[in-house]
Write a protein that holds these residues in place. Sequence first.
Motif, PDB file in Angstrom:
ATOM      1  N   LYS A  56     -10.708 -13.018 -90.800  1.00  0.00           N
ATOM      2  CA  LYS A  56      -9.377 -13.811 -90.885  1.00  0.00           C
ATOM      3  C   LYS A  56      -9.361 -14.064 -89.008  1.00  0.00           C
ATOM      4  CE  LYS A  56      -5.819 -12.231 -92.117  1.00  0.00           C
ATOM      5  NZ  LYS A  56      -4.360 -11.059 -92.766  1.00  0.00           N
ATOM      6  N   LEU A  57      -8.805 -14.645 -89.272  1.00  0.00           N
ATOM      7  CA  LEU A  57      -8.274 -15.667 -87.945  1.00  0.00           C
ATOM      8  C   LEU A  57      -6.839 -15.297 -87.006  1.00  0.00           C
ATOM      9  CD1 LEU A  57      -8.745 -17.966 -86.019  1.00  0.00           C
ATOM     10  CD2 LEU A  57      -7.235 -19.411 -87.405  1.00  0.00           C
ATOM     11  N   THR A  58      -6.980 -14.290 -86.776  1.00  0.00           N
ATOM     12  CA  THR A  58      -5.724 -14.211 -86.175  1.00  0.00           C
ATOM     13  C   THR A  58      -5.239 -13.818 -84.577  1.00  0.00           C
ATOM     14  OG1 THR A  58      -7.426 -12.839 -84.516  1.00  0.00           O
ATOM     15  CG2 THR A  58      -6.648 -11.918 -86.491  1.00  0.00           C
ATOM     16  N   SER A  59      -3.875 -13.939 -84.188  1.00  0.00           N
ATOM     17  CA  SER A  59      -3.249 -14.794 -83.193  1.00  0.00           C
ATOM     18  C   SER A  59      -4.330 -14.782 -81.998  1.00  0.00           C
ATOM     19  CB  SER A  59      -2.276 -14.209 -82.851  1.00  0.00           C
ATOM     20  OG  SER A  59      -2.054 -12.807 -82.839  1.00  0.00           O
ATOM     21  N   GLU A  60      -4.603 -13.938 -81.630  1.00  0.00           N
ATOM     22  CA  GLU A  60      -5.652 -13.386 -80.972  1.00  0.00           C
ATOM     23  C   GLU A  60      -6.624 -13.862 -80.640  1.00  0.00           C
ATOM     24  OE1 GLU A  60      -8.586  -9.990 -78.121  1.00  0.00           O
ATOM     25  OE2 GLU A  60      -6.884  -8.778 -80.170  1.00  0.00           O
ATOM     26  N   LEU A  61      -7.614 -14.274 -81.841  1.00  0.00           N
ATOM     27  CA  LEU A  61      -9.359 -15.149 -81.993  1.00  0.00           C
ATOM     28  C   LEU A  61      -8.375 -16.709 -81.646  1.00  0.00           C
ATOM     29  CD1 LEU A  61     -10.655 -12.697 -84.413  1.00  0.00           C
ATOM     30  CD2 LEU A  61     -11.643 -13.685 -82.752  1.00  0.00           C
TER      31      LEU A  61
END
Length: 88
Positions: A56-61
Amino acid sequence: MKINYLTQGLVKKNYICSLFGHQYVEIKTVNAHFKEFECKNCRMQATNDSVGQKIKLTSELKDINETLFYLYLKRQFLAKFYFEKKEQ
């Protein structure tokens, strides 16, 4: 009485993904190893990890992927204009 949940709109898009799995479409190529994907049904965004699995794409990634993308562009620019091989 038989109820058809699909025609009545009681089954949401994320239920379709939970039953059949996500249908990912590539939306951005970060570099040769990393890509960003988005599910056609539920609009969930994902990216590759170091092993190659989708997470899952988080803001950090997302920030990490943007930084990798700009470093990749910078390296391509420098290789093309400043470090061309001279013919002998």
